[in-house]
Structures are given as structure tokens and as C-alpha cells.
Design a protein around this motif. Structure first.
Motif, PDB file in Angstrom:
ATOM      1  N   THR A   4      38.533  30.713  55.997  1.00 26.35           N
ATOM      2  CA  THR A   4      37.704  30.592  54.766  1.00 26.35           C
ATOM      3  C   THR A   4      38.486  30.425  53.545  1.00 26.35           C
ATOM      4  O   THR A   4      39.735  30.693  53.392  1.00 26.35           O
ATOM      5  CB  THR A   4      36.717  32.056  54.836  1.00 26.35           C
ATOM      6  N   LEU A   5      37.989  30.441  52.456  1.00 30.41           N
ATOM      7  CA  LEU A   5      38.634  30.147  51.302  1.00 30.41           C
ATOM      8  C   LEU A   5      39.238  31.814  50.702  1.00 30.41           C
ATOM      9  O   LEU A   5      40.280  31.717  50.290  1.00 30.41           O
ATOM     10  CB  LEU A   5      37.525  29.975  50.079  1.00 30.41           C
ATOM     11  N   GLY A   6      38.537  32.847  51.156  1.00 25.16           N
ATOM     12  CA  GLY A   6      39.115  34.047  51.139  1.00 25.16           C
ATOM     13  C   GLY A   6      38.991  34.661  49.661  1.00 25.16           C
ATOM     14  O   GLY A   6      39.488  35.291  49.280  1.00 25.16           O
ATOM     15  N   ALA A   7      38.006  33.923  49.021  1.00 26.13           N
ATOM     16  CA  ALA A   7      37.818  34.038  47.651  1.00 26.13           C
ATOM     17  C   ALA A   7      36.793  35.271  47.176  1.00 26.13           C
ATOM     18  O   ALA A   7      36.780  35.796  45.952  1.00 26.13           O
ATOM     19  CB  ALA A   7      37.273  32.796  46.661  1.00 26.13           C
ATOM     20  N   TYR A   8      36.057  35.610  48.193  1.00 30.76           N
ATOM     21  CA  TYR A   8      34.891  36.614  47.980  1.00 30.76           C
ATOM     22  C   TYR A   8      34.671  37.141  49.348  1.00 30.76           C
ATOM     23  O   TYR A   8      34.589  36.688  50.429  1.00 30.76           O
ATOM     24  CB  TYR A   8      33.917  35.867  47.173  1.00 30.76           C
ATOM     25  N   ASP A   9      34.117  38.367  49.209  1.00 35.14           N
ATOM     26  CA  ASP A   9      33.567  39.248  50.508  1.00 35.14           C
ATOM     27  C   ASP A   9      32.136  38.712  50.442  1.00 35.14           C
ATOM     28  O   ASP A   9      31.311  38.572  49.622  1.00 35.14           O
ATOM     29  CB  ASP A   9      33.787  40.830  50.209  1.00 35.14           C
ATOM     30  N   TYR A  10      31.743  39.339  51.815  1.00 36.86           N
ATOM     31  CA  TYR A  10      30.222  39.286  52.033  1.00 36.86           C
ATOM     32  C   TYR A  10      29.577  40.445  51.306  1.00 36.86           C
ATOM     33  O   TYR A  10      29.975  41.515  51.241  1.00 36.86           O
ATOM     34  CB  TYR A  10      29.948  39.397  53.507  1.00 36.86           C
ATOM     35  N   GLN A 192      23.089  35.199  41.226  1.00 42.02           N
ATOM     36  CA  GLN A 192      23.961  35.931  40.216  1.00 42.02           C
ATOM     37  C   GLN A 192      25.308  35.650  39.902  1.00 42.02           C
ATOM     38  O   GLN A 192      25.955  35.089  41.146  1.00 42.02           O
ATOM     39  CB  GLN A 192      23.702  37.437  40.316  1.00 42.02           C
ATOM     40  N   PRO A 193      25.938  35.927  38.954  1.00 44.09           N
ATOM     41  CA  PRO A 193      27.321  35.541  38.768  1.00 44.09           C
ATOM     42  C   PRO A 193      28.099  36.812  39.921  1.00 44.09           C
ATOM     43  O   PRO A 193      27.477  37.859  40.065  1.00 44.09           O
ATOM     44  CB  PRO A 193      27.637  35.719  37.260  1.00 44.09           C
ATOM     45  N   THR A 194      29.342  36.246  40.428  1.00 43.90           N
ATOM     46  CA  THR A 194      29.817  37.171  41.227  1.00 43.90           C
ATOM     47  C   THR A 194      31.423  37.320  41.012  1.00 43.90           C
ATOM     48  O   THR A 194      31.959  36.004  40.720  1.00 43.90           O
ATOM     49  CB  THR A 194      29.624  36.830  42.827  1.00 43.90           C
ATOM     50  N   PRO A 195      32.121  38.309  41.037  1.00 43.41           N
ATOM     51  CA  PRO A 195      33.500  38.379  41.391  1.00 43.41           C
ATOM     52  C   PRO A 195      34.314  37.435  42.200  1.00 43.41           C
ATOM     53  O   PRO A 195      33.853  37.409  43.296  1.00 43.41           O
ATOM     54  CB  PRO A 195      33.782  39.595  41.441  1.00 43.41           C
ATOM     55  N   ILE A 196      35.318  36.826  41.753  1.00 44.57           N
ATOM     56  CA  ILE A 196      36.050  35.952  42.829  1.00 44.57           C
ATOM     57  C   ILE A 196      37.306  36.367  42.748  1.00 44.57           C
ATOM     58  O   ILE A 196      37.964  36.858  41.805  1.00 44.57           O
ATOM     59  CB  ILE A 196      36.219  34.585  42.327  1.00 44.57           C
ATOM     60  N   ARG A 197      38.171  36.632  44.004  1.00 38.53           N
ATOM     61  CA  ARG A 197      39.515  37.028  44.095  1.00 38.53           C
ATOM     62  C   ARG A 197      40.281  35.886  44.132  1.00 38.53           C
ATOM     63  O   ARG A 197      40.242  34.853  45.007  1.00 38.53           O
ATOM     64  CB  ARG A 197      39.762  37.981  45.476  1.00 38.53           C
ATOM     65  N   ASP A 305      31.591  47.967  43.494  1.00 39.29           N
ATOM     66  CA  ASP A 305      30.700  48.085  44.705  1.00 39.29           C
ATOM     67  C   ASP A 305      31.056  47.370  45.744  1.00 39.29           C
ATOM     68  O   ASP A 305      30.758  47.984  46.958  1.00 39.29           O
ATOM     69  CB  ASP A 305      29.211  47.432  44.062  1.00 39.29           C
ATOM     70  N   ILE A 306      31.570  46.048  45.624  1.00 45.85           N
ATOM     71  CA  ILE A 306      32.007  45.239  46.778  1.00 45.85           C
ATOM     72  C   ILE A 306      33.101  45.894  47.649  1.00 45.85           C
ATOM     73  O   ILE A 306      32.969  46.099  48.685  1.00 45.85           O
ATOM     74  CB  ILE A 306      32.560  44.106  46.056  1.00 45.85           C
ATOM     75  N   ASP A 307      34.211  46.819  46.787  1.00 45.17           N
ATOM     76  CA  ASP A 307      35.073  47.439  47.521  1.00 45.17           C
ATOM     77  C   ASP A 307      34.608  48.647  48.443  1.00 45.17           C
ATOM     78  O   ASP A 307      35.039  48.941  49.400  1.00 45.17           O
ATOM     79  CB  ASP A 307      36.252  48.047  46.541  1.00 45.17           C
ATOM     80  N   ALA A 308      33.732  49.212  47.796  1.00 51.35           N
ATOM     81  CA  ALA A 308      33.026  50.463  48.301  1.00 51.35           C
ATOM     82  C   ALA A 308      32.284  50.102  49.609  1.00 51.35           C
ATOM     83  O   ALA A 308      32.455  50.693  50.720  1.00 51.35           O
ATOM     84  CB  ALA A 308      32.029  51.104  47.539  1.00 51.35           C
ATOM     85  N   ARG A 309      31.572  48.865  49.576  1.00 48.07           N
ATOM     86  CA  ARG A 309      30.852  48.261  50.897  1.00 48.07           C
ATOM     87  C   ARG A 309      32.022  47.918  51.937  1.00 48.07           C
ATOM     88  O   ARG A 309      31.585  48.307  53.160  1.00 48.07           O
ATOM     89  CB  ARG A 309      30.126  47.353  50.442  1.00 48.07           C
ATOM     90  N   ALA A 310      32.774  47.365  51.296  1.00 49.03           N
ATOM     91  CA  ALA A 310      33.897  46.742  52.505  1.00 49.03           C
ATOM     92  C   ALA A 310      34.608  48.136  53.045  1.00 49.03           C
ATOM     93  O   ALA A 310      34.896  48.207  54.264  1.00 49.03           O
ATOM     94  CB  ALA A 310      34.887  46.117  51.677  1.00 49.03           C
ATOM     95  N   ALA A 311      35.025  49.240  52.384  1.00 51.36           N
ATOM     96  CA  ALA A 311      35.415  50.141  52.888  1.00 51.36           C
ATOM     97  C   ALA A 311      34.585  51.062  53.774  1.00 51.36           C
ATOM     98  O   ALA A 311      34.774  51.589  54.946  1.00 51.36           O
ATOM     99  CB  ALA A 311      35.899  51.274  51.641  1.00 51.36           C
TER     100      ALA A 311
END
Length: 316
Positions: A4-10, A192-197, A305-311
């Protein structure tokens, strides 16, 4: 080759932190006119043909020339009528070939973002150094001809590499610091806009840019009639407007001056603009303005929020 691109999480749509737009708007609305330059007989790329027909392709070249000669003026007048400043997805070679078009957009304070140099030159097969130089050329050309520090990127003819997002953000920052290289239109994965890693760790946003509402996909690929395109645009807006009552959404109409501006199609587009802008709680903005607002007010909370859900998923 990456899986995958690895640019964003689900990150599911439901129960995200609330987005608020200026003035309490439900929908941030932007129009992205693709103003492109196609070469009559471009160099061959082993991974993709520049024209679907044998070339020199006079019919393909001519309709795109029609767009820059006739269609652009027609679309610009319509956007003026409804108080919409375009966010131009620009083949930057147009700065040299048709500076008159660039000047008309500048007079209206339209945004310019990079769509590569020519829409007949692709990212496929480039080394990292070559792609970096192409991106640098695009950002630099926009600045020389418009004074703008390019915020956004849409890969030429939607051709990408695994490094495209990283390179655009890095080059933008190298040239102009935090004023350039802010967002991509290349992911098509959200309303919606979303953060990209990124590998640099820089703050960077994916902006909603709908291929489903893109006039070339609608007319040339899906063979939709103008009256049905109007219905599609209204239904698309209505859904985003309803959901925007809970958390702000984004609607983008990507256009091409050789598609939407043909005489038999322009009325459907006008009726859609009248309908959308007729709603008081719609923020009519540019891509840069939407991305910057999100970076300033919502990016950090979204990332938490993304990090909390991933954890939580790792613990379960």
C-alpha cells in the motif's frame, strides 16, 4: 514494490471529531478547473500511450485546443456569475503557451496548483531525482508567472509513483516553507480532508477531489447525458449537505474546459452551480483555503483520533 502507499490509516467515517467550517457552513464547496496542455505528438512513455489513437492525434489535440480558446472563457464567465474563484489544476506549460489564460485567472484571484508540466508527460518510469525535478519545475513555474506559492498537487494525467506525495511536500517546503506543498488531490478516498503520513513527518492533507463528479469521467468514460449529470451533482451535494449538519463535508467539482464548456453541456453546469450556491450555509472557497483551515483547526485532533483508534485496535 509496496503493498500500500502507507500514507494513511483506516479511519471510519462514523464518529470522527467534528469539522466546523467558517460561518457554520455545512459544506465547503470548491471548483477545480483543469486547465491543461496536451502535446500534438509527445514523446512515448513505455508504460502509457499519450493518446488512445495513433498520433499525431489531430482530433484529440483540437478539442483540447478548443477548450483553451473557447471553453475557458465560457466557464470563467459562469464562475464569475456565481462568485466562485476557481482552483486551477494547471499543466504548468500553459504559462508559456497561453499566458493570456494565466493572466485572466490572476485578475480574478484564482488559485493555481500543479498538475504537472504537460498532461502528455507521465510520472511512470521516472527516477526519484527526475520526479523531484518535475515537481520543482512545476512549483517554480507557477511562482514565476503568478507569484503564488503552490499549495496543491494533482499528478499529470493521474500518473503517480510511490514517492509522489512525499516529494511534493518536501519540494514545497524547500522552496517556500510552510506556504507551499500543503495538500494532494490524488487519493480520492474521502468526503472530508484527512491527514496524510509522510516520510518527512510534515503536516499534509488529502483534499476531497471527486472522480465520480469529474466531467471527463462523467462524459468521456461513463457516457452520461448533461441532464443526468445535473441530477448527479444535485444528489451528490444533497447527501454531503445533509451529513454536513453533523460534521463539515467537502464537495469538489473537477472540470475541463473542453468538456463542461461545450455549448450543449454548459447549461447543466450552470444549473448545478445555481442550486449549490443558493444554499446559505455553503462555504464557497478555494482548495488552499479549505486545506489551510483544516490544518489550522482540525488536523491535530484528527491525528490524535486516528492514533487512538489504531492503539485500541492493537490492544483488541
Amino acid at each position: 514494490m509496496k503493498e500500500t502507499l502507507g500514507a494513511y490509516d483506516y479511519w471510519p467515517y462514523e464518529n470522527r471529531p467534528k469539522i466546523t467550517w467558517p460561518g457554520g457552513a455545512r459544506v465547503a464547496f470548491w471548483v477545480a478547473p483543469n486547465i491543461e496542455y496536451y502535446e500534438l505528438d509527445p514523446p512515448l512513455n513505455p508504460q502509457r500511450k499519450p493518446w488512445p489513437t495513433p498520433h499525431p492525434s489531430v482530433p484529440g489535440y483540437a478539442i483540447r485546443d478548443y477548450g483553451n480558446r473557447v471553453g475557458h472563457q465560457r466557464q470563467m464567465a459562469l464562475l464569475d456569475k456565481y462568485g466562485i474563484r476557481g482552483s486551477v489544476s494547471l499543466s504548468v506549460a500553459l504559462c508559456e503557451h497561453h499566458p493570456e489564460i494565466i493572466e485572466m485567472c490572476r485578475e480574478r484571484d484564482w488559485e493555481f496548483f500543479s498538475h504537472g508540466i504537460y498532461n502528455t508527460r507521465y510520472t511512470y518510469g521516472m527516477s526519484e531525482a527526475q520526479e523531484r525535478e518535475m515537481i520543482r519545475d512545476g512549483i517554480g513555474t507557477i511562482h514565476r508567472h503568478t507569484g503564488q506559492k503552490c499549495a496543491g498537487y494533482l499528478a499529470p494525467a493521474l500518473s503517480h509513483s510511490e514517492r509522489t506525495l512525499d516529494l511534493f511536500a518536501e519540494v514545497g517546503q524547500e522552496l517556500f516553507g510552510d506556504e507551499a506543498g500543503l495538500y494532494t488531490c490524488d487519493l480520492f478516498h474521502d468526503d472530508q480532508p484527512t491527514p496524510i503520513r509522510l516520510r518527512s513527518g510534515r503536516r499534509f492533507v488529502s483534499m476531497p477531489y471527486s472522480l465520480e463528479m469529474n466531467d471527463t469521467i462523467v462524459y468521456a468514460v461513463n457516457r452520461v447525458e448533461p441532464r443526468h449529470y445535473l441530477k448527479m451533482l444535485k444528489r451528490h451535494f444533497d447527501r454531503l449537505y445533509a451529513e454536513g449538519a453533523e460534521s463539515g463535508t467537502v464537495m469538489c467539482i473537477p472540470t475541463h474546459n473542453y468538456q463542461i464548456s461545450c455549448p450543449h453541456r454548459i447549461k447543466a453546469f450552470e444549473e448545478a452551480l445555481e442550486y449549490i450556491t443558493g444554499h446559505g450555509d455553503v462555504w464557497v472557497a478555494t482548495g488552499r483555503e479549505i486545506a489551510q483551515h483544516y490544518l489550522d483547526h482540525h488536523y491535530d485532533e484528527a491525528l490524535r483520533d486516528i492514533d487512538a483508534r489504531a492503539a485500541a485496535a492493537r490492544r483488541s
